[in-house]
Motif scaffolding. Sequence first.
Motif, PDB file in Angstrom:
ATOM      1  N   LEU A  12       0.824  -1.202   0.000  1.00  0.00           N
ATOM      2  CA  LEU A  12       0.000   0.000   0.000  1.00  0.00           C
ATOM      3  C   LEU A  12       0.865   1.261   0.000  1.00  0.00           C
ATOM      4  CD1 LEU A  12      -2.711  -1.108   2.614  1.00  0.00           C
ATOM      5  CD2 LEU A  12      -2.926  -1.025   0.113  1.00  0.00           C
ATOM      6  N   LEU A  17      -0.799   4.786  -1.179  1.00  0.00           N
ATOM      7  CA  LEU A  17      -2.123   4.784  -0.549  1.00  0.00           C
ATOM      8  C   LEU A  17      -2.075   4.948   0.972  1.00  0.00           C
ATOM      9  CD1 LEU A  17      -3.722   1.836  -2.570  1.00  0.00           C
ATOM     10  CD2 LEU A  17      -3.935   4.299  -2.997  1.00  0.00           C
ATOM     11  N   MET A  18      -0.877   4.930   1.557  1.00  0.00           N
ATOM     12  CA  MET A  18      -0.776   5.038   3.018  1.00  0.00           C
ATOM     13  C   MET A  18      -0.675   6.509   3.420  1.00  0.00           C
ATOM     14  SD  MET A  18      -1.174   2.115   4.337  1.00  0.00           S
ATOM     15  CE  MET A  18      -0.717   2.442   6.025  1.00  0.00           C
ATOM     16  N   ARG A  61      -4.155   6.706   7.757  1.00  0.00           N
ATOM     17  CA  ARG A  61      -4.081   5.249   7.669  1.00  0.00           C
ATOM     18  C   ARG A  61      -2.878   4.711   8.432  1.00  0.00           C
ATOM     19  NH1 ARG A  61      -5.601   5.355   1.243  1.00  0.00           N
ATOM     20  NH2 ARG A  61      -7.858   5.578   1.517  1.00  0.00           N
TER      21      ARG A  61
END
Length: 850
Positions: free
Chosen positions: A788, A793-794, A798
């Motif tokens: 990720l 996407l992190m 998150r």
Amino acid sequence: MSTPHICPHCNAPAPNGTPYQPYCCVGCKTAHAVVSAAGLDGFYKLRGPTRLSAVGEPAQRRERLWLEQQLQQAEKKAGESELVPLRLDVQGLECAACVWLLEKLYLRRRPQGAVSIEINPAIGRIDLVYRRLLGSQTGQIAVTEFLDEAEQLGYRTGPAHKQSDAPLDDLVLRLGLCAALAMNSMIFSFSQYFGLSPATDPALYRLFAGGGFVLGTATVLIGGTVFFRSAWQALLRRSLHMDVPIALGILLTYLGSVWSFVAVAGRSAYFDTLCIFITLMLLGRLLQRRLASLNRQRLLADDTVAGLLVRTWTEPSPQSPQTSGQLRLLPAASLQPGHILLCAPGELLPVQATLLDGDAEFSLDWILGESAPVHYPQRAVIPAGAHNRGTTAVRLRAEEPFSASRLRDLLCSPTVEKPLPGESAATPVRAPSDFWDFLSRVYVMAVLTLAALAFALWTPAGLLRATEVAVAVLVVTCPCALGIATPLAYELAQARLRRRGLLVRTPSFFDRALALRKILLDKTGTVTLSQLVLSGNDTLWRLAPLHRDALFQMVARSNHPVSRALLAALQRGNPQESGQTALSLRSDAIVQEQAGRGLILVLENHSYRLGQPGFALQQPESLNSPLAESVLSLDGKELARFVLREELCRDARSEVEELRTAGYQLVLISGDRKDKVTRIAQELGITQAYAEQSPEQKCQLVQQIDGGAHDTLMIGDGINDALAFSAAACAGTPAIDRPTLPARADFYFAGVGIGPIGEALRTARSLRQVIVRNLALASLYNCVVLGLSFAGLMTPLRCALAMPLGSLLMTAITVAAFREKDSASAPSDSQTAAARSSSSSLALAEGATL
């Protein structure tokens, strides 16, 4: 297989066949009777199902020269006050019931001068107050009687020398501050996660972002420096350990967050996640230290030479013959040749000295491993380290200064303190932990490589974006399995052994235990008890009842090891006879004890003798002959010959066989005579046995057997084993009543038996299995979050969620693993309840007997 009993006093299993059933040892039987006779059965209600350490063998009479000094100092400090406060250290406190019991025992002595008592179980400290004078009686009697009774229950006392664990206190303070900073940092970050931005409220956004930066920086300075300092010391020694990747993760995450904060007009980035990470790592470090610190505090402080005192006697001056001599307490370190010493029963002789008074008996078990007392005639030279095992005080003349004493060399042998896993040490440990070195190297190189790769892949999207992705990689790959789950696993392993009666002083023992292949066992006090037993009862029960009664009259009035063995056999009775007449003391019996020879009973114009053959039969005898047998005679004619032997610990045979089956090489090593060592080795099935070994020879033998492989475990209980402890890779001792040796050991264990040794080795293997499984799961987790992160996407939110969730998951898995392993060996609730239900009835009978 029949179910073992549960000891009514300590709640430990009592294997079938033990002579003290339902108790696990004679010490617990005595303690249970003392508690019940005092009407303090509430102790067992407060204790509940808690398993305590077994009391073990009855303690030999212990010297308390330190108490005389403490009482003198306390009364001098109190001045003219009627009330005198006294502070002491105590060993053996395990639960609230122990505190309650000691308080009740002391306050029962108000008529003797006791006033108040306060107990601090955290560090094992007792604060007593007593009245200086109560009528014509000194209040010190209340203190000495209280300490005598506490010792019967397994509690040892000493001067107040314990200190709080400063590094542990420092960690607690840092953890509290970092936890507060982390929670406030999350408040600032949540506002951004839920919509606060420069477009909605620029001033508030900059304020909260600046607050996150300040709190993150403060957390790094307060908590991160713990890991920075340890990692820097490791790098200076050109080694890697667990703190290196932790420190690296903190540093790079902080620098990346500062870059983002500066470059994007006050963006707080990962400051909140960093604060949580540091707090969790400090929690893991605290777990590492806490239980080991408690295990150290449970023992009395080791004063070694500084706390060793001796009584000296100064003869009256020839110029003033009418004046009396002077008795003084002096530090043993000040002794010089010519000093006249007064050695009371149970006291230690610190230097080689000549016996000035009549015959006396001294025990050499502490320095030579010889279990039986040795008889010395007047003018004999007695070695340093001997204990007076007679019934009266004797005078001796020092023949050497304490600086030349062999005892000083043994007491001053270096203690080897090993660091916790992941910590640095000023001196190298006995055996390197290759597992953690290798793991740290791989982890550091992998994280740096992956972060650099992520930065390179995202550089085309901009320097700031590449930095964010690289920092995300560093954050999500935080070593939670190393920093949280591993310390928790070590604590759970120590807690399991603590319930078994074994306490680990140096947690790095678990790592070094995996390399152990050779176990060296001392004989006296380790695989055997420090008492003699009668070898076969046939001779005893063939005696006529009249002669058995005469024998009882003698042995019941003597504290000699032979007398105690015969008395125990008489009290157990003949299992093949029913309706035996109870033995009782007779007022017309006159018993005389001749030190080192035996007992004489004059009864109804007849003379009974019990002792060495020459003494009993009134023939020429050899002094210091072995106590392998004793003869009972009537008017010079032999009635019976009793063969005595050392008693093996109840589990010695089974545990030795289990260790041998597990692949360990077993060696018996002792300073005792060859015939005795050979016999014990044969009983245990040990093929390698070394007898009559001096402390220096033991040390050389350990080095020879180890051969540089760091795979030897030395188990001993005497100061003569101290040098061997320093030569072995690991060391353990059952001698918890002597703080000198546990201070040099990796672990110590209470109770009777050597079962905890095998349990410690099995726990070390189980611990490594749990750690390896945790690392495998952590690697799987990191593969997911790395994917990720590389995909961009992190986000900070998150990351802030993934890291604590991953830590909680690893913690839950670790706890579940140890709970599953512990459930198989725990005694059932029904067994414990049954034992508790029978405690009251047992107590009534034994309290009356006592």
